[in-house]
Design a protein around this motif. Structure first.
Motif, PDB file in Angstrom:
ATOM      1  N   ALA A   1     -70.008  -0.421 -96.393  1.00  0.00           N
ATOM      2  CA  ALA A   1     -69.064   0.633 -96.022  1.00  0.00           C
ATOM      3  C   ALA A   1     -68.916   0.730 -94.510  1.00  0.00           C
ATOM      4  O   ALA A   1     -67.804   0.940 -93.988  1.00  0.00           O
ATOM      5  N   TYR A   2     -70.016   0.576 -93.791  1.00  0.00           N
ATOM      6  CA  TYR A   2     -69.955   0.673 -92.332  1.00  0.00           C
ATOM      7  C   TYR A   2     -69.308  -0.570 -91.726  1.00  0.00           C
ATOM      8  O   TYR A   2     -68.599  -0.471 -90.714  1.00  0.00           O
ATOM      9  N   ARG A   3     -69.539  -1.731 -92.317  1.00  0.00           N
ATOM     10  CA  ARG A   3     -68.867  -2.939 -91.823  1.00  0.00           C
ATOM     11  C   ARG A   3     -67.354  -2.805 -91.969  1.00  0.00           C
ATOM     12  O   ARG A   3     -66.591  -3.172 -91.065  1.00  0.00           O
ATOM     13  N   GLU A   4     -66.928  -2.276 -93.108  1.00  0.00           N
ATOM     14  CA  GLU A   4     -65.495  -2.091 -93.328  1.00  0.00           C
ATOM     15  C   GLU A   4     -64.929  -1.015 -92.400  1.00  0.00           C
ATOM     16  O   GLU A   4     -63.776  -1.108 -91.951  1.00  0.00           O
ATOM     17  N   LEU A   5     -65.736   0.014 -92.115  1.00  0.00           N
ATOM     18  CA  LEU A   5     -65.279   1.055 -91.192  1.00  0.00           C
ATOM     19  C   LEU A   5     -65.070   0.479 -89.792  1.00  0.00           C
ATOM     20  O   LEU A   5     -64.035   0.715 -89.155  1.00  0.00           O
ATOM     21  N   PHE A   6     -66.029  -0.304 -89.307  1.00  0.00           N
ATOM     22  CA  PHE A   6     -65.919  -0.863 -87.961  1.00  0.00           C
ATOM     23  C   PHE A   6     -64.855  -1.949 -87.873  1.00  0.00           C
ATOM     24  O   PHE A   6     -64.472  -2.351 -86.780  1.00  0.00           O
ATOM     25  N   ALA A   7     -64.379  -2.408 -89.010  1.00  0.00           N
ATOM     26  CA  ALA A   7     -63.289  -3.378 -89.000  1.00  0.00           C
ATOM     27  C   ALA A   7     -61.944  -2.712 -88.727  1.00  0.00           C
ATOM     28  O   ALA A   7     -60.976  -3.381 -88.381  1.00  0.00           O
ATOM     29  N   VAL A   8     -61.888  -1.377 -88.848  1.00  0.00           N
ATOM     30  CA  VAL A   8     -60.659  -0.639 -88.558  1.00  0.00           C
ATOM     31  C   VAL A   8     -60.437  -0.638 -87.046  1.00  0.00           C
ATOM     32  O   VAL A   8     -61.334  -0.287 -86.277  1.00  0.00           O
ATOM     33  N   PRO A   9     -59.272  -1.048 -86.574  1.00  0.00           N
ATOM     34  CA  PRO A   9     -59.002  -1.084 -85.130  1.00  0.00           C
ATOM     35  C   PRO A   9     -59.225   0.278 -84.473  1.00  0.00           C
ATOM     36  O   PRO A   9     -58.746   1.301 -84.959  1.00  0.00           O
ATOM     37  N   GLY A  10     -59.966   0.273 -83.379  1.00  0.00           N
ATOM     38  CA  GLY A  10     -60.203   1.504 -82.630  1.00  0.00           C
ATOM     39  C   GLY A  10     -61.516   2.194 -82.940  1.00  0.00           C
ATOM     40  O   GLY A  10     -61.972   3.041 -82.169  1.00  0.00           O
ATOM     41  N   VAL A  11     -62.136   1.862 -84.079  1.00  0.00           N
ATOM     42  CA  VAL A  11     -63.370   2.543 -84.470  1.00  0.00           C
ATOM     43  C   VAL A  11     -64.503   2.236 -83.496  1.00  0.00           C
ATOM     44  O   VAL A  11     -65.267   3.133 -83.116  1.00  0.00           O
ATOM     45  N   ARG A  12     -64.622   0.991 -83.089  1.00  0.00           N
ATOM     46  CA  ARG A  12     -65.723   0.620 -82.194  1.00  0.00           C
ATOM     47  C   ARG A  12     -65.638   1.380 -80.869  1.00  0.00           C
ATOM     48  O   ARG A  12     -66.646   1.939 -80.399  1.00  0.00           O
ATOM     49  N   SER A  13     -64.463   1.417 -80.267  1.00  0.00           N
ATOM     50  CA  SER A  13     -64.332   2.102 -78.988  1.00  0.00           C
ATOM     51  C   SER A  13     -64.544   3.605 -79.139  1.00  0.00           C
ATOM     52  O   SER A  13     -65.146   4.245 -78.275  1.00  0.00           O
ATOM     53  N   LEU A  14     -64.081   4.177 -80.246  1.00  0.00           N
ATOM     54  CA  LEU A  14     -64.281   5.604 -80.477  1.00  0.00           C
ATOM     55  C   LEU A  14     -65.759   5.918 -80.683  1.00  0.00           C
ATOM     56  O   LEU A  14     -66.269   6.933 -80.198  1.00  0.00           O
ATOM     57  N   ALA A  15     -66.474   5.046 -81.403  1.00  0.00           N
ATOM     58  CA  ALA A  15     -67.904   5.245 -81.639  1.00  0.00           C
ATOM     59  C   ALA A  15     -68.695   5.175 -80.339  1.00  0.00           C
ATOM     60  O   ALA A  15     -69.603   5.980 -80.096  1.00  0.00           O
ATOM     61  N   VAL A  16     -68.354   4.227 -79.470  1.00  0.00           N
ATOM     62  CA  VAL A  16     -69.038   4.111 -78.179  1.00  0.00           C
ATOM     63  C   VAL A  16     -68.764   5.339 -77.326  1.00  0.00           C
ATOM     64  O   VAL A  16     -69.672   5.872 -76.662  1.00  0.00           O
ATOM     65  N   ALA A  17     -67.519   5.821 -77.333  1.00  0.00           N
ATOM     66  CA  ALA A  17     -67.179   7.033 -76.588  1.00  0.00           C
ATOM     67  C   ALA A  17     -67.962   8.231 -77.117  1.00  0.00           C
ATOM     68  O   ALA A  17     -68.425   9.081 -76.348  1.00  0.00           O
ATOM     69  N   ALA A  18     -68.122   8.296 -78.438  1.00  0.00           N
ATOM     70  CA  ALA A  18     -68.887   9.391 -79.040  1.00  0.00           C
ATOM     71  C   ALA A  18     -70.338   9.350 -78.595  1.00  0.00           C
ATOM     72  O   ALA A  18     -70.937  10.384 -78.282  1.00  0.00           O
ATOM     73  N   VAL A  19     -70.917   8.155 -78.548  1.00  0.00           N
ATOM     74  CA  VAL A  19     -72.308   8.014 -78.111  1.00  0.00           C
ATOM     75  C   VAL A  19     -72.469   8.502 -76.669  1.00  0.00           C
ATOM     76  O   VAL A  19     -73.376   9.277 -76.346  1.00  0.00           O
ATOM     77  N   ALA A  20     -71.576   8.063 -75.782  1.00  0.00           N
ATOM     78  CA  ALA A  20     -71.699   8.418 -74.368  1.00  0.00           C
ATOM     79  C   ALA A  20     -71.524   9.911 -74.137  1.00  0.00           C
ATOM     80  O   ALA A  20     -72.280  10.527 -73.371  1.00  0.00           O
ATOM     81  N   THR A  21     -70.543  10.531 -74.801  1.00  0.00           N
ATOM     82  CA  THR A  21     -70.305  11.961 -74.589  1.00  0.00           C
ATOM     83  C   THR A  21     -71.358  12.818 -75.280  1.00  0.00           C
ATOM     84  O   THR A  21     -71.685  13.905 -74.791  1.00  0.00           O
ATOM     85  N   ARG A  22     -71.908  12.340 -76.392  1.00  0.00           N
ATOM     86  CA  ARG A  22     -72.909  13.146 -77.107  1.00  0.00           C
ATOM     87  C   ARG A  22     -74.285  13.084 -76.453  1.00  0.00           C
ATOM     88  O   ARG A  22     -75.061  14.033 -76.554  1.00  0.00           O
ATOM     89  N   ILE A  23     -74.624  11.978 -75.795  1.00  0.00           N
ATOM     90  CA  ILE A  23     -75.952  11.875 -75.191  1.00  0.00           C
ATOM     91  C   ILE A  23     -76.033  12.654 -73.885  1.00  0.00           C
ATOM     92  O   ILE A  23     -77.118  13.037 -73.438  1.00  0.00           O
ATOM     93  N   ALA A  24     -74.876  12.935 -73.291  1.00  0.00           N
ATOM     94  CA  ALA A  24     -74.867  13.633 -72.000  1.00  0.00           C
ATOM     95  C   ALA A  24     -75.417  15.052 -72.108  1.00  0.00           C
ATOM     96  O   ALA A  24     -76.144  15.516 -71.221  1.00  0.00           O
ATOM     97  N   ALA A  25     -75.081  15.775 -73.185  1.00  0.00           N
ATOM     98  CA  ALA A  25     -75.494  17.174 -73.321  1.00  0.00           C
ATOM     99  C   ALA A  25     -77.011  17.344 -73.415  1.00  0.00           C
ATOM    100  O   ALA A  25     -77.595  18.132 -72.663  1.00  0.00           O
ATOM    101  N   PRO A  26     -77.707  16.636 -74.325  1.00  0.00           N
ATOM    102  CA  PRO A  26     -79.170  16.782 -74.357  1.00  0.00           C
ATOM    103  C   PRO A  26     -79.847  16.275 -73.094  1.00  0.00           C
ATOM    104  O   PRO A  26     -80.890  16.801 -72.702  1.00  0.00           O
ATOM    105  N   MET A  27     -79.266  15.282 -72.455  1.00  0.00           N
ATOM    106  CA  MET A  27     -79.808  14.835 -71.164  1.00  0.00           C
ATOM    107  C   MET A  27     -79.709  15.957 -70.137  1.00  0.00           C
ATOM    108  O   MET A  27     -80.663  16.261 -69.406  1.00  0.00           O
ATOM    109  N   LEU A  28     -78.546  16.595 -70.091  1.00  0.00           N
ATOM    110  CA  LEU A  28     -78.320  17.651 -69.106  1.00  0.00           C
ATOM    111  C   LEU A  28     -79.245  18.843 -69.323  1.00  0.00           C
ATOM    112  O   LEU A  28     -79.848  19.353 -68.371  1.00  0.00           O
ATOM    113  N   THR A  29     -79.364  19.311 -70.575  1.00  0.00           N
ATOM    114  CA  THR A  29     -80.151  20.523 -70.819  1.00  0.00           C
ATOM    115  C   THR A  29     -81.608  20.349 -70.401  1.00  0.00           C
ATOM    116  O   THR A  29     -82.185  21.226 -69.755  1.00  0.00           O
TER     117      THR A  29
END
Length: 399
Positions: free
Chosen positions: A3-31
């Motif tokens: 299911a995850y392989r098929e999800l990442f095969a959708v155009p744009g998913v990889r870049s959106l996932a990387v953006a999610a990782v970068a923006t989500r890790i910033a908050a716990p780092m900051l606090t």
């Protein structure tokens, strides 16, 4: 993991996932870094806590506002504009820390930092349904939940690593740069497009929809339970003369959440959202309340792992149900209110747990029982949840 392989095969998913990782890790780092930077500047733990409270309160109140602007205007423009203000607030806060500014100035800077935080999380969540096929949304939201949970574990670990080489003030700046990188990646994602609509709007936005209000109340209940567990678990470790086990106990919840969300994302959606929410909330209520019966720390850790195993699918269902319940023109704002509801529930749960434990003579069991009771309330509300698809089927049958 097909299911995850098929999800990442959708155009744009990889870049959106990387953006999610970068923006989500910033908050716990900051606090964590901000807390340590305030203490390192010679202030007390009470002052450091007050600074974080100002940041969190401003964040919870401001994100729905910026998310509403995203729904009405171009997301990229809002994200970039808010990011510019956010970086300015970072610079002013770092300057205030470096120059030994007063408590009032530090709190004000923290409030400005929270108020200017870009609505990256709501934008990511609202973007999934825009380009991921409906039969892949469960997998997408499960992945989103895994990223969110994993970053709250990874962020503090990264801070600890950076502190081996630089001071906490520098780490605060690094958190700001990580957020900037995440925003730049997010605005470059092809699926993040203007969502302006000509439909008539009202001041309540997604809160005008009964199903959205219902789901937000349930999310407050679940966040209340988590906040109570985060306080009660370390208290139980301290009571057992093993304070060092506190992190492991809380980490067990996160581990269970990540594992179960990953597995749940691979499963087909077999029953209605309402029925699944009833099931997972009922089991969660029993498991959380049952934690109070754990005779040893080892059993307590296993019980908290079970709490997380139930929580992963439940949190994924929340995102699915909210995405279906919110009108399209308010979807980003709806996910922003979800974040605010989680902050409110967490604050209420952690505060209530501390008071209950104190009133009960340091008996932590009362906090777990209270958390289970609040989760049971969410279970009672769950049958009222109806997805858009289920409502359409029901209306068709009546016709």
């Amino acid at each position: 993991m097909r299911a995850y392989r098929e999800l990442f095969a959708v155009p744009g998913v990889r870049s959106l996932a990387v953006a999610a990782v970068a923006t989500r890790i910033a908050a716990p780092m900051l606090t964590l870094a901000l807390f340590l930077a305030v203490v390192d500047a010679g202030r007390s733990y009470a002052v450091a806590g007050l600074v974080l409270t100002g940041f969190a309160a401003a964040l919870a109140l401001s994100v729905p506002v910026s998310a509403r602007l995203v729904d009405r205007l171009a997301p990229r423009r809002i994200l970039l504009g808010w990011s510019a203000a956010h970086l300015t607030a970072y610079a002013v806060l770092i300057l205030a820390l470096a120059t030994g500014s007063s408590i009032g100035v530090l709190v004000t800077c923290a409030v400005a930092l929270g108020a200017s935080a870009p609505p990256a999380g709501p934008v990511v969540r609202a973007t999934w349904p825009a380009f991921v096929p409906s039969h892949r949304l469960q997998t997408a939201f499960a992945l989103d939940g895994v990223v969110n949970e994993a970053m709250y574990v990874t962020g503090p670990l990264l801070v600890s690593l950076l502190l081996l080489f630089v001071g906490p003030i520098v780490v605060v700046g690094v958190a700001g740069l990580v957020m900037l990188v995440g925003i730049l990646l997010l605005v470059r994602t092809p699926s993040v497009r203007p969502r302006a609509t000509a439909e008539r709007r009202n001041y309540l936005g997604p809160l005008s929809t009964g199903q959205v209000r219902l789901l937000l109340v349930m999310i407050v209940c679940d966040a209340f339970a988590f906040g109570a567990v985060v306080v009660a678990a370390p208290a139980a470790a301290a009571e057992a003369d093993s304070p060092g086990a506190a992190g492991l106990l809380v980490g067990a919840v996160s581990l269970g959440t990540v594992l179960s969300a990953l597995v749940y994302g691979t499963r087909p959606r077999a029953t209605s959202l309402g029925r699944q929410l009833v099931l997972f909330h009922a089991v969660s209520a029993l498991v959380v309340a049952g934690v109070s019966l754990a005779p040893t720390l080892l059993v307590l850790g296993l019980a908290l792992l079970a709490v997380g195993l139930v929580g992963g699918p439940r949190d994924t269902l929340h995102q699915l149900a909210l995405g279906e319940a919110a009108p399209t023109q308010y979807r980003t704002e709806a996910y922003a209110w979800m974040g605010s509801a989680m902050w409110v529930g967490y604050a209420l749960g952690s505060g209530a747990a501390g008071q209950l434990i104190s009133l009960a003579g340091d008996d932590v069991d009362v906090a777990f029982v209270a958390a289970g009771g609040v989760t049971a309330l969410a279970a009672l509300l769950s049958p009222l949840v109806r997805s858009t698809r289920e409502s359409a089927v029901a209306e068709g049958a009546q016709a």
